[in-house]
Design an enzyme around this catalytic site. Structure first.
Site, PDB file in Angstrom:
ATOM      1  N   TYR A   1      10.004  -8.706  -2.607  1.00  0.00           N
ATOM      2  CA  TYR A   1       9.178  -7.998  -1.615  1.00  0.00           C
ATOM      3  C   TYR A   1       9.187  -8.732  -0.270  1.00  0.00           C
ATOM      4  O   TYR A   1       9.443  -8.136   0.781  1.00  0.00           O
ATOM      5  CB  TYR A   1       7.755  -7.900  -2.176  1.00  0.00           C
ATOM      6  CG  TYR A   1       6.711  -7.421  -1.196  1.00  0.00           C
ATOM      7  CD1 TYR A   1       6.650  -6.078  -0.821  1.00  0.00           C
ATOM      8  CD2 TYR A   1       5.771  -8.303  -0.659  1.00  0.00           C
ATOM      9  CE1 TYR A   1       5.681  -5.640   0.067  1.00  0.00           C
ATOM     10  CE2 TYR A   1       4.803  -7.873   0.222  1.00  0.00           C
ATOM     11  CZ  TYR A   1       4.761  -6.539   0.586  1.00  0.00           C
ATOM     12  OH  TYR A   1       3.802  -6.110   1.466  1.00  0.00           O
TER      13      TYR A   1
HETATM   14  P1  NDP Z   1      -0.482   1.655  -0.181  1.00  0.00           P
HETATM   15  O1  NDP Z   1       0.201   1.532  -1.494  1.00  0.00           O
HETATM   16  O2  NDP Z   1      -1.968   1.748  -0.132  1.00  0.00           O
HETATM   17  O3  NDP Z   1       0.133   2.897   0.618  1.00  0.00           O
HETATM   18  C1  NDP Z   1       1.521   2.999   0.704  1.00  0.00           C
HETATM   19  C2  NDP Z   1       1.877   4.184   1.571  1.00  0.00           C
HETATM   20  O4  NDP Z   1       3.303   4.214   1.706  1.00  0.00           O
HETATM   21  C3  NDP Z   1       1.464   5.525   0.989  1.00  0.00           C
HETATM   22  O5  NDP Z   1       1.030   6.358   2.023  1.00  0.00           O
HETATM   23  C4  NDP Z   1       2.758   6.038   0.372  1.00  0.00           C
HETATM   24  O6  NDP Z   1       2.839   7.450   0.357  1.00  0.00           O
HETATM   25  C5  NDP Z   1       3.778   5.510   1.356  1.00  0.00           C
HETATM   26  N1  NDP Z   1       5.121   5.435   0.802  1.00  0.00           N
HETATM   27  C6  NDP Z   1       5.551   4.707  -0.269  1.00  0.00           C
HETATM   28  N2  NDP Z   1       6.868   4.934  -0.471  1.00  0.00           N
HETATM   29  C7  NDP Z   1       7.263   5.803   0.486  1.00  0.00           C
HETATM   30  C8  NDP Z   1       8.500   6.412   0.806  1.00  0.00           C
HETATM   31  N3  NDP Z   1       9.606   6.171   0.105  1.00  0.00           N
HETATM   32  N4  NDP Z   1       8.539   7.273   1.867  1.00  0.00           N
HETATM   33  C9  NDP Z   1       7.424   7.521   2.598  1.00  0.00           C
HETATM   34  N5  NDP Z   1       6.231   6.979   2.333  1.00  0.00           N
HETATM   35  C10 NDP Z   1       6.159   6.134   1.295  1.00  0.00           C
HETATM   36  O7  NDP Z   1       0.027   0.402   0.690  1.00  0.00           O
HETATM   37  P2  NDP Z   1      -0.699  -0.420   1.863  1.00  0.00           P
HETATM   38  O8  NDP Z   1      -1.425   0.505   2.748  1.00  0.00           O
HETATM   39  O9  NDP Z   1      -1.402  -1.562   1.270  1.00  0.00           O
HETATM   40  O10 NDP Z   1       0.559  -1.010   2.614  1.00  0.00           O
HETATM   41  C11 NDP Z   1       1.021  -0.511   3.867  1.00  0.00           C
HETATM   42  C12 NDP Z   1       2.058  -1.473   4.408  1.00  0.00           C
HETATM   43  O11 NDP Z   1       1.445  -2.744   4.632  1.00  0.00           O
HETATM   44  C13 NDP Z   1       3.220  -1.722   3.444  1.00  0.00           C
HETATM   45  O12 NDP Z   1       4.418  -1.785   4.177  1.00  0.00           O
HETATM   46  C14 NDP Z   1       2.887  -3.074   2.825  1.00  0.00           C
HETATM   47  O13 NDP Z   1       4.034  -3.749   2.415  1.00  0.00           O
HETATM   48  C15 NDP Z   1       2.175  -3.764   3.980  1.00  0.00           C
HETATM   49  N6  NDP Z   1       1.293  -4.840   3.562  1.00  0.00           N
HETATM   50  C16 NDP Z   1       0.198  -4.598   2.763  1.00  0.00           C
HETATM   51  C17 NDP Z   1      -0.623  -5.654   2.371  1.00  0.00           C
HETATM   52  C18 NDP Z   1      -1.816  -5.461   1.494  1.00  0.00           C
HETATM   53  O14 NDP Z   1      -2.399  -6.468   1.048  1.00  0.00           O
HETATM   54  N7  NDP Z   1      -2.263  -4.241   1.223  1.00  0.00           N
HETATM   55  C19 NDP Z   1      -0.350  -7.029   2.822  1.00  0.00           C
HETATM   56  C20 NDP Z   1       0.822  -7.163   3.633  1.00  0.00           C
HETATM   57  C21 NDP Z   1       1.594  -6.103   3.994  1.00  0.00           C
HETATM   58  P3  NDP Z   1       2.691   8.295  -1.022  1.00  0.00           P
HETATM   59  O15 NDP Z   1       1.319   8.019  -1.551  1.00  0.00           O
HETATM   60  O16 NDP Z   1       2.899   9.693  -0.591  1.00  0.00           O
HETATM   61  O17 NDP Z   1       3.764   7.740  -1.920  1.00  0.00           O
END
Ligand code: NDP
Length: 246
Positions: A154
């Site tokens: 990741y």
């Molecule tokens: P969530 O799992 O809460 O949400 C993920 C989102 O990404 C959803 O809206 C999902 O849509 C969408 N998604 C996943 N796969 C795809 C795809 N192939 N195409 C389009 N949309 C997609 O994640 P977070 O909000 O926690 O994370 C958001 C970002 O922040 C990520 O990039 C993560 O790596 C980063 N991040 C998060 C941290 C944390 O602690 N939460 C820490 C550091 C970074 P759907 O539901 O429709 O699949």
């Protein structure tokens, strides 16, 4: 009197978590917002409804960011609805934790496809189409700094995203487009909470001296700054938003 055209922001992965908070914040900042999602159609429409009930403009558009054709269509559809995006936020991402010794090929390929190829796909479209003065923000992670065991695959995708964005910021010379990364620490969303014990969550929330988990709104504040008028001199940088963890 000239009436300025409303600017458009495309937020990938905006149906839930951090992306949803960013979409709501950018709508409150005055952008017409494209709420991208992969599978969570209802959640995406709920985000749109919330934005509209607060007086903003938004549309939910389905696209798997890992698929270049779907990403091209996402930009086409965005253009036809609100105009070519002036702001792109790459928040779509997945996280599966596993020590390298026991990591499966399938997990590696899927993480690369969504996080790295997905960001590449949207950056390429933005590089071709974004108007002068645009802003791009990529979501990285503070694990590139703390380097916790089992985050290898990741974190590698996120380190690559940071570098790719920095290089794009240089390739866009002359167009007044900035490209930056925001690197959250542990933030209270499904991605972070799923599969962790209460004890693990408590431990991770104490890694920063403010002794709490980040909230999606904390991250949206940082993105709003970089996407807004006051962030325009920040370019090719990574802003760690983690309460001081690293
Ligand atoms: P969530 O799992 O809460 O949400 C993920 C989102 O990404 C959803 O809206 C999902 O849509 C969408 N998604 C996943 N796969 C795809 C795809 N192939 N195409 C389009 N949309 C997609 O994640 P977070 O909000 O926690 O994370 C958001 C970002 O922040 C990520 O990039 C993560 O790596 C980063 N991040 C998060 C941290 C944390 O602690 N939460 C820490 C550091 C970074 P759907 O539901 O429709 O699949």
């Amino acid at each position: 009197m000239t009436i300025e055209k409303q600017k458009t922001a495309l937020v990938t992965g905006a149906s839930r978590g951090i992306g949803a908070a960013i979409a709501e914040r950018l709508a409150a900042d005055g952008f017409a917002v494209v709420v991208n999602y992969a599978a969570s159609e209802k959640a995406a429409h709920d985000v749109v409804a919330k934005i509209e009930s607060a007086g903003g403009r938004a549309i939910a558009l389905q696209a798997n960011v890992a698929d270049p054709a779907q990403v091209a269509e996402l930009f086409d559809h965005s253009k036809a609805t609100f105009g070519v995006p002036d702001v792109l936020v790459n928040s779509a991402g997945i996280m599966q934790l596993s020590p390298l010794a026991t990591s499966e090929d399938e997990m590696f390929d899927r993480t690369i496809a969504t996080n790295l190829k997905g960001t590449f796909n949207t950056l390429r479209e933005a590089a071709k189409r974004m108007p002068d003065g645009g802003r791009i923000v990529n979501l990285s992670t503070s694990v590139t700094g703390v380097k916790l065991p089992s985050y290898g695959v990741y974190a590698a995708t996120k380190a690559a995203i940071e570098v790719m964005g920095d290089i794009l910021s240089k390739e866009l010379r002359g167009r007044n487009i900035t490209v930056n990364s925001v690197a959250p620490g542990p933030t209270e969303t499904e991605l972070f909470m799923d599969g962790k014990t209460d004890e693990q969550i408590k431990g991770l929330s104490k890694l920063n001296p403010l002794e709490r988990l980040g909230q999606p709104e904390d991250i949206a504040n940082a993105v709003s700054f970089l996407a807004g008028p006051e962030g325009g001199w920040i370019n090719g940088q990574t802003l760690r938003a983690n309460g001081g963890m690293v």
